[in-house]
Design an enzyme around this catalytic site. Structure first.
Site, PDB file in Angstrom:
ATOM      1  N   SER A 102      19.082 -19.588  23.495  1.00 49.07           N
ATOM      2  CA  SER A 102      18.355 -20.913  22.772  1.00 49.07           C
ATOM      3  C   SER A 102      18.369 -21.076  21.351  1.00 49.07           C
ATOM      4  CB  SER A 102      16.724 -20.577  23.611  1.00 49.07           C
ATOM      5  OG  SER A 102      16.122 -21.585  23.256  1.00 49.07           O
ATOM      6  N   ASP A 103      18.489 -22.322  21.249  1.00 43.71           N
ATOM      7  CA  ASP A 103      18.514 -22.929  19.879  1.00 43.71           C
ATOM      8  C   ASP A 103      17.057 -23.033  19.396  1.00 43.71           C
ATOM      9  OD1 ASP A 103      19.465 -24.238  17.267  1.00 43.71           O
ATOM     10  OD2 ASP A 103      18.592 -25.734  18.129  1.00 43.71           O
TER      11      ASP A 103
END
Length: 821
Positions: free
Chosen positions: A294-295
């Site tokens: 996940s960014d």
């Protein structure tokens, strides 16, 4: 002239990608194990002038290719979206004259200006000007605009937020930082596990069909030689007819179509969950995802700096600190830090009591802003905010080694700055001067943080319950990422990407040590686009099915390479086009809903695969065994084609079936699929061959023949009806792991579709449409026979499933993991 020569040498300042032609991609859908089988069957039926067979088989082949080609074309939009991010015009100096030229005409060596609000047209080396603040979050993932000075570089595609500078063009087109990202997008992508599974199923059936075809041809040749003493070419047609029947029986002609339609209906269900599927195979990939990368910025966090509780020093109060910082800020500023300060002001508009006299803007050297104001009494006051070290120097404080016994203001101040930094929190120093800047008084520190999304922690907790390992991937410092990870309940073992991936590392050949480090880490800081791509590749090489979330241009290569790229709400066009799943609702909670829905879809597809392989085995072996034992052809080619249509077209409603979803990621376990399907196929073969034996016995029993005369043609129709009825009853058996009479029961659409299909099959048999007509009494006999066998096969399912499960558990205990493919 020189510019033209360089343009001819280096090419235009545009992304140029060499991708496979669409015609070549289209032809690719007619190449592979299952297409070959279908094509051979079509050719034989054409040569035999069996036109119904030919048109039905060819139609299914074209349909499968059209579905796959249409889906593949949607993924090709990623590069087009990336191109939209480039500047259209640039202000360049050529021959001593400044003029606006097309950005595509820029060449290395051009001198250009970049001002607030403009897109940087190429990779630049800044050579003149006082100050430039550049927002490169979409490229590098950094949450704040970056201050630039002479000697710094500026990336193509980033946006100038404040200031103006002159730059020298050092790279254009594909050679820019932006262009390298586009190259990664063009090269990224992996074959889905569903495609691999279908290929393996095709390989299995090809080997089986080839072996049985050899047996059939050998048996026919032997009989010709044994009875006639010789073989003539006139017999080739008969042999071709047998092979055609076998091929049509062995080819799951509708399998790709049924899978595509099932996943398309699943995509419709996901769209109601605010998740748009741009690549159908992403559905089954999402069901098997065990690592979610996940960014951080804009995905786990709100991408909005928020002022934390002020830390006043001396006699200052918290509100005094915020007001002082606001007075050192332009109210019309769009800078993220300034916006956070202004938003934190009390509601009573305290700035109205002051009159602005002058303002000294931020610059990279002084690293502070100064507001000069006049209060209600007419006194001139200076307020400053900036980097903590700069404000400390302004107030005459020096940073010295920490002494636990020292309680001086300087020690307390720098100790607090260090503490905030260790938690990944940025801080601003604030000071005031009442003597026109001769002396300054420290007011305190303003901690600032990009806060997590409100639903992020709950989403991550749910993801972990679903068996996912969540790894944070951010362009920010490791300390900042670690603090966010702590708040969200993620592991805090974050690594700096450059410590794992060297600049000369081949992204397509990740060293084993690097891949293991990636697998063990909880997240990564200071990540660039090629790092995100390499992180996904490393995890895939370790056998993981990877989902990557993101919203920026910098995420596009990893989004496309990931097994399931997820573009979050508000993502750039490049990210949305590269992703397989696009979320239209803010936050990550939609991902959890999509995973649950994807696992349900996976269960439905797996049920169909079990049923389809088992039925294919049943029909193939029945054709061969009946011919070898009795010299009898139990089904005609058109019967098999009609069976394929009757069995598979209504099965598309399996997309609505009721299923129990797995609590863990699910994968294609080809060993289990082939083993269980073969057991079900052999049980079904016993059912079909048993009916054949009963029919032959009936024809050799005079008193039964007196009651209901039975011919070979009638027996073919009985076999046809038994396969149509028994096939759907077999689906009801394999769709659940429990007894067939326990929930979850078939959904209403599936049950009604099966009932409707069986009515059609009965009517075909009664009225002799495409098959010899069959009396009602024999139809009743076939159905009673099929229902009895449904219970028998259900018991075989329970026993075999428990044995397979026990064997898998024993393998795990012995340290021999079950291989999933």
């Amino acid at each position: 002239m020189e510019a033209q020569d360089r343009l001819a040498k280096d090419g235009p300042n545009a992304i140029q990608a060499h991708e496979e032609s669409r015609w070549k991609k289209l032809l690719g859908y007619f190449w592979g194990p299952i297409p070959w089988m279908i094509e051979i069957a079509a050719v034989i039926s054409f040569l035999r002038a069996d036109w119904p067979d030919f048109f039905v088989i060819s139609g299914l082949l074209l349909y499968n290719a059209a579905i796959g080609f249409w889906q593949d074309n949607k993924a090709a939009n990623a590069l087009a979206a990336l191109k939209k991010g480039l500047a259209l015009k640039a202000s360049a100096c050529r021959d001593g004259v400044w003029a606006a030229i097309d950005a595509t005409d820029l060449v290395p060596g051009d001198v250009v200006t970049v001002a607030s609000g403009e897109i940087v047209p190429a990779d630049l080396l800044l050579i003149d000007g006082k100050y430039l603040s550049v927002d490169q979050a979409a490229l590098t993932g950094e949450s704040l605009p970056v201050s630039k000075k002479i000697g710094d570089g500026a990336y193509s595609g980033s946006i100038a937020r404040q200031g103006s500078m002159i730059g020298l063009v050092v790279a254009t087109g594909n050679n820019t930082f932006f262009g390298r990202t586009a190259k990664l997008v063009a090269s990224a992508g992996s074959k889905s596990h569903a495609e691999q599974a279908v290929l393996r199923i095709g390989d299995f059936l090809i080997v089986l069909a080839a072996a049985l075809a050899v047996v059939l041809v050998g048996a026919q040749l032997w009989r010709d030689l044994a009875h006639n003493g010789a073989w003539h070419w006139s017999e080739a047609g008969a042999i071709a007819q047998f092979v055609l029947v076998l091929l049509v029986a062995s080819v799951p002609v509708a399998m790709p179509a049924v899978m595509s339609v099932t996943m398309a209906l699943g995509a419709l269900a996901l769209s109601r969950q605010k998740a748009i599927v741009s690549r159908l195979s992403a559905i089954e990939e999402l069901a098997g995802v065990d690592v979610l990368c996940s960014d951080k910025t804009g995905t786990l966090t709100q991408n909005k700096l928020t002022l934390q509780a002020p830390i006043p020093f001396g006699t200052a109060k918290a509100d005094d600190l915020v007001i002082a910082a606001a007075l050192a800020t332009r109210t019309e500023s769009t800078d993220a830090i300034d916006l956070a300060v202004l938003k934190a002001l009390p509601d009573n508009n305290p700035l109205a009591a002051y009159k602005r006299v002058d303002f000294i803007p931020f610059d990279p050297v002084n690293k502070k802003t100064v507001g000069i104001v006049q209060d209600a009494a007419g006194h001139k006051i200076r307020y400053a905010k900036g980097a903590p070290q700069v404000i400390a120097t302004l107030c005459g404080m020096k940073e010295e080694p920490v002494d636990s016994n020292d309680s001086s203001p300087a020690t307390e101040y720098f100790g607090k700055v260090s503490e905030l930094a260790s938690h990944g929190t940025r801080s601003l120093g604030v000071a005031v001067s009442h003597d026109d800047g001769t002396s300054w008084t420290l007011l305190g520190l303003l901690p600032m943080l990009d806060p997590p999304r409100p639903d992020a922690a709950a989403t991550i907790a749910q993801a972990k319950k679903l068996g996912l390992s969540v790894k944070m991937v951010t362009g920010d410092d490791v300390a900042i990422g670690s603090e966010i990870a702590h708040q969200l309940g993620l592991g805090e073992h974050l690594l700096k990407a450059t410590d794992i991936f060297s600049s000369d590392m081949n992204p397509n050949k990740i060293p084993v040590d690097a891949a293991r480090a990636v697998e063990a880490a909880d997240g990564f800081g200071r990540v660039f686009p090629e790092h995100k791509f390499e992180i996904v590749k490393a995890l895939q090489e370790r056998g993981h099915i990877v989902a990557m979330t993101g919203d920026g241009v910098n995420d596009a290569p990893a989004l496309k390479q990931a097994d399931c790229g997820v573009a979050v709400s508000g993502a750039t066009d490049a990210a949305r086009s590269a992703a397989a799943l696009v979320l239209t609702a803010p936050g990550l909670s939609t991902i959890v809903n999509a995973i649950v829905e994807a696992r349900a879809i996976f269960e439905r597809i797996t049920s169909y695969i079990y049923y389809r392989i088992a039925m294919t085995i049943d029909i193939m072996f029945l054709v061969v065994a009946s011919y070898l034992v009795f010299g009898f052809q139990p089904l005609t080619a058109i019967m098999i084609v009609v069976l394929a249509l009757l069995d598979d077209i209504p099965i598309m409603t399996i997309a609505y079936d009721n299923v129990v979803t797995s609590a863990e990621p699910v994968r294609w376990d080809m060993h289990r699929i082939i083993t269980f399907s073969s057991i079900m196929g052999i049980a079904s073969l016993a059912e079909s061959f048993g009916l054949l034996l009963l029919g032959i016995a009936w024809m050799h029993t005079p008193w039964l023949m007196d009651i209901v005369p039975l011919t070979a043609a009638h027996l073919q129709t009985m076999i046809f009806l038994q396969l149509a009825a028994g096939g759907h009853l077999l689906l009801f058996v394999v769709r659940t792991r429990h007894m067939i009479f326990r929930p979850p029961y078939p959904s209403r659409p599936l049950f009604l579709a099966v009932v409707g299909t069986q009515i059609v099959a009965v009517l075909l048999c009664v009225f002799g449409i495409l098959v010899p007509a069959l009396p009602w009494i024999m139809i009743g006999v076939v159905w009673i026979y099929a229902l009895i066998w449904m219970v028998i096969i259900d018991l075989i399912k329970i026993v075999s499933s428990s044995q397979i499960k026990r064997r898998e558990e024993n393998s795990l205990k012995l340290g021999q993991p079950v291989i999933h493919n």
